[in-house]
Design an enzyme around this catalytic site. Structure first.
Site, PDB file in Angstrom:
ATOM      1  N   LYS A 120     -36.656 -27.200  -8.926  1.00  0.00           N
ATOM      2  CA  LYS A 120     -36.576 -28.071  -9.889  1.00  0.00           C
ATOM      3  C   LYS A 120     -35.650 -28.038 -11.006  1.00  0.00           C
ATOM      4  O   LYS A 120     -35.894 -27.434 -11.366  1.00  0.00           O
ATOM      5  CB  LYS A 120     -38.110 -28.126  -9.727  1.00  0.00           C
ATOM      6  CG  LYS A 120     -38.799 -28.702  -8.882  1.00  0.00           C
ATOM      7  CD  LYS A 120     -40.385 -29.378  -9.470  1.00  0.00           C
ATOM      8  CE  LYS A 120     -40.922 -29.659  -8.195  1.00  0.00           C
ATOM      9  NZ  LYS A 120     -42.661 -30.157  -8.582  1.00  0.00           N
ATOM     10  N   ARG A 143     -45.020  -3.490 -12.614  1.00  0.00           N
ATOM     11  CA  ARG A 143     -45.017  -3.201 -14.114  1.00  0.00           C
ATOM     12  C   ARG A 143     -45.867  -2.132 -14.568  1.00  0.00           C
ATOM     13  O   ARG A 143     -45.471  -1.856 -16.058  1.00  0.00           O
ATOM     14  CB  ARG A 143     -46.085  -4.570 -14.348  1.00  0.00           C
ATOM     15  CG  ARG A 143     -45.059  -6.105 -13.671  1.00  0.00           C
ATOM     16  CD  ARG A 143     -46.633  -7.060 -13.778  1.00  0.00           C
ATOM     17  NE  ARG A 143     -45.439  -8.521 -14.618  1.00  0.00           N
ATOM     18  CZ  ARG A 143     -46.200  -9.635 -14.447  1.00  0.00           C
ATOM     19  NH1 ARG A 143     -46.925 -10.046 -14.072  1.00  0.00           N
ATOM     20  NH2 ARG A 143     -44.938 -10.565 -14.858  1.00  0.00           N
ATOM     21  N   GLY A 173     -41.455 -16.259 -17.557  1.00  0.00           N
ATOM     22  CA  GLY A 173     -41.530 -17.482 -18.323  1.00  0.00           C
ATOM     23  C   GLY A 173     -41.361 -16.709 -19.737  1.00  0.00           C
ATOM     24  O   GLY A 173     -40.127 -17.493 -20.831  1.00  0.00           O
ATOM     25  N   GLY A 213     -39.648 -15.469 -11.897  1.00  0.00           N
ATOM     26  CA  GLY A 213     -40.101 -14.838 -10.128  1.00  0.00           C
ATOM     27  C   GLY A 213     -39.564 -14.938  -9.491  1.00  0.00           C
ATOM     28  O   GLY A 213     -38.947 -13.036  -8.622  1.00  0.00           O
TER      29      GLY A 213
HETATM   30  P1  AMP Z   1     -37.921 -22.221  -8.792  1.00  0.00           P
HETATM   31  O1  AMP Z   1     -39.940 -21.583  -9.073  1.00  0.00           O
HETATM   32  O2  AMP Z   1     -38.879 -23.335  -9.360  1.00  0.00           O
HETATM   33  O3  AMP Z   1     -37.921 -20.693  -9.151  1.00  0.00           O
HETATM   34  O4  AMP Z   1     -37.903 -22.619  -7.422  1.00  0.00           O
HETATM   35  C1  AMP Z   1     -38.331 -20.775  -6.119  1.00  0.00           C
HETATM   36  C2  AMP Z   1     -38.982 -21.753  -5.584  1.00  0.00           C
HETATM   37  O5  AMP Z   1     -37.875 -22.797  -5.101  1.00  0.00           O
HETATM   38  C3  AMP Z   1     -39.386 -21.081  -4.307  1.00  0.00           C
HETATM   39  O6  AMP Z   1     -40.183 -20.037  -3.470  1.00  0.00           O
HETATM   40  C4  AMP Z   1     -38.232 -21.385  -3.062  1.00  0.00           C
HETATM   41  O7  AMP Z   1     -38.349 -21.258  -1.964  1.00  0.00           O
HETATM   42  C5  AMP Z   1     -37.501 -22.818  -3.069  1.00  0.00           C
HETATM   43  N1  AMP Z   1     -36.062 -23.147  -2.429  1.00  0.00           N
HETATM   44  C6  AMP Z   1     -35.289 -22.611  -3.172  1.00  0.00           C
HETATM   45  N2  AMP Z   1     -34.158 -23.662  -2.161  1.00  0.00           N
HETATM   46  C7  AMP Z   1     -34.954 -24.428  -1.603  1.00  0.00           C
HETATM   47  C8  AMP Z   1     -34.562 -25.840  -0.918  1.00  0.00           C
HETATM   48  N3  AMP Z   1     -32.797 -25.659  -0.684  1.00  0.00           N
HETATM   49  N4  AMP Z   1     -35.688 -26.840  -0.477  1.00  0.00           N
HETATM   50  C9  AMP Z   1     -37.013 -26.680  -1.326  1.00  0.00           C
HETATM   51  N5  AMP Z   1     -37.370 -25.345  -1.687  1.00  0.00           N
HETATM   52  C10 AMP Z   1     -36.551 -24.279  -2.443  1.00  0.00           C
END
Ligand code: AMP
Length: 397
Positions: A199, A36, A378, A355
């Site tokens: 999620k 950054r 974000g 991120g």
């Molecule tokens: P996000 O911040 O929503 O983009 O989520 C990122 C996180 O999702 C990372 O820390 C990954 O380890 C987690 N992730 C990715 N695939 C899976 C999975 N199949 N099961 C659990 N966590 C996951």
């Protein structure tokens, strides 16, 4: 609106809002990743080369409105100086008399870094009094902090009112806006969005928005299992959001109606525990036994996703394909990162943001092999969703 490329900075003090919210080592408080800081260098150097001086202001971490050593920008002073190749002065309170003394004495070519803005409550509350005081540090205001452009804070938005004639974007924000606009407005096709991560709930707005734009929508990561379950598949102990099964169903239906090629993984690497020591096997994603959880995409899905990516002219990637932090489950994300890099080399425009996808391209040393890596996860998502970002609106108004 003024433009940084053509503005005459001779003998002007430029007050620049940068995003120096960099990670520090917990023990030594040394900067562990200066991406950054590097990203702000072109804007700072432009002012200096044009005969001006620079006052830098930023937040760092999440202090609770009071000074705390671990959030002091003094910790990053050497790194800023190293990146700029010149001495950088420091003011230990962004609103204190010493800070104003220093900023008023700045000569052309000199740089001053102000202490963490968030040591004052007025920053996050967007208080006009704080913005008005901060404004006294400069003759011209430049916003180059894309990472906080979606916040209406004193230094990111409110302050712009005190520079009605002399406010502008820095090069970094300009590039960020141009990159997202390129994905949103270009008529080049196919446009492929890759959305992964944990999620569905946190990505639902962006997925819905993307359905109006994209030709291919690739779903990966933890959220894929909610889609699989929604279609009647067995997902064992994989991550799922039962409250979002209906949402997943309606996304599938909407994609069909809008002619979007929705790509959900067909196979997955399952593990009996969430660790690098886990036993693993490769199975169909809708046939996961109880006691097993899907932690990465597997070969067949990788091949399908790669084909779509390599045929694309525009690519947007947000979120990993699996638990890439664990070596055993990094392969899917790595293969997708490599495919995005290869497509870019073949002439596609690729934007990586959010991120964890940024962390992934960095981990696999592919950051310079994609067209643009967004510094503001974000902010980028909100801009893509079509929201007005206060930091951007304040400059444009
Ligand atoms: P996000 O911040 O929503 O983009 O989520 C990122 C996180 O999702 C990372 O820390 C990954 O380890 C987690 N992730 C990715 N695939 C899976 C999975 N199949 N099961 C659990 N966590 C996951």
């Amino acid at each position: 609106m003024k433009n940084i490329a053509t503005y005459d900075f001779t003998n002007k003090r430029a007050l620049i809002r940068v995003d120096f919210n960099v990670p520090l080592d917990k023990e030594s408080l040394v900067v562990t990743d200066d991406t950054r800081i590097k990203a702000a260098v072109p804007t700072i150097k432009k002012v200096l080369a044009g005969g001006g001086s620079v006052v830098l202001m930023s937040h760092l971490g999440r202090p609770k409105n009071i000074p705390e050593n671990k959030f002091s920008l003094k910790n990053i002073l050497d790194k800023v100086a190293e990146n700029l190749g010149c001495e950088v002065q420091f003011a230990s309170d962004c609103l204190g008399p010493a800070a104003f003394e220093k900023s008023s004495q700045l000569k052309a070519g000199e740089v001053l870094l102000l202490e963490n803005l968030r040591f004052h409550e007025g920053e996050k509350k967007g208080r006009v009094e704080m913005a008005e005081k901060l404004a006294k540090h400069g003759d011209v205001y430049i916003n180059d902090a894309f990472g906080t452009a979606h916040r209406a804070h004193a230094s990111t938005a409110v302050i712009a009112d005190f520079f009605p004639e002399d406010k502008m974007f820095g090069y970094l924000i300009e590039k960020e806006i141009k990159s997202v606009d390129q994905v949103l407005n270009s008529t080049e096709k196919p446009l492929t969005a890759i959305v992964g991560g944990a999620k569905v709930s946190s990505k639902i707005t962006i997925i819905t928005k993307l359905l109006d734009k994209v030709d291919n929508l690739i779903i990966g990561g933890g959220m894929a299992y909610t889609f699989v379950k929604a279609q009647g598949g067995k997902i064992g102990n994989s991550l799922v959001e039962d409250d979002f099964l209906d949402t997943a169903k309606s996304i599938i239906k909407e994609a069909e109606e809008k002619g979007v090629n929705l790509l959900i993984p067909s196979d997955t690497i399952v593990a009996n525990e969430f660790s690098n020591e886990a036993q693993t096997k490769n199975v169909a994603i809708d046939q996961i036994e109880d006691g097993w959880m899907g932690l990465d995409i597997a070969g067949e899905s990788e091949a399908t996703f790669k084909e779509a990516i390599l045929n694309s002219k525009l690519i947007l990637w947000n979120g990993p394909m699996g638990v890439f932090e664990l070596e055993k489950f990094q392969n899917g994300t790595k293969e997708i990162a490599l495919a995005v890099a290869e497509a870019t080399q073949q002439g596609a425009f690729s934007l990586v943001g959010g991120g964890d996808s940024v962390a992934a391209v960095n981990k696999f040393n592919l950051a310079d092999k994609v067209s643009h890596v967004s510094t503001g996860g974000g902010a980028m998502l909100e801009y893509l969703e079509g929201k007005t970002l206060p930091g951007i609106a304040a400059i444009l108004s």
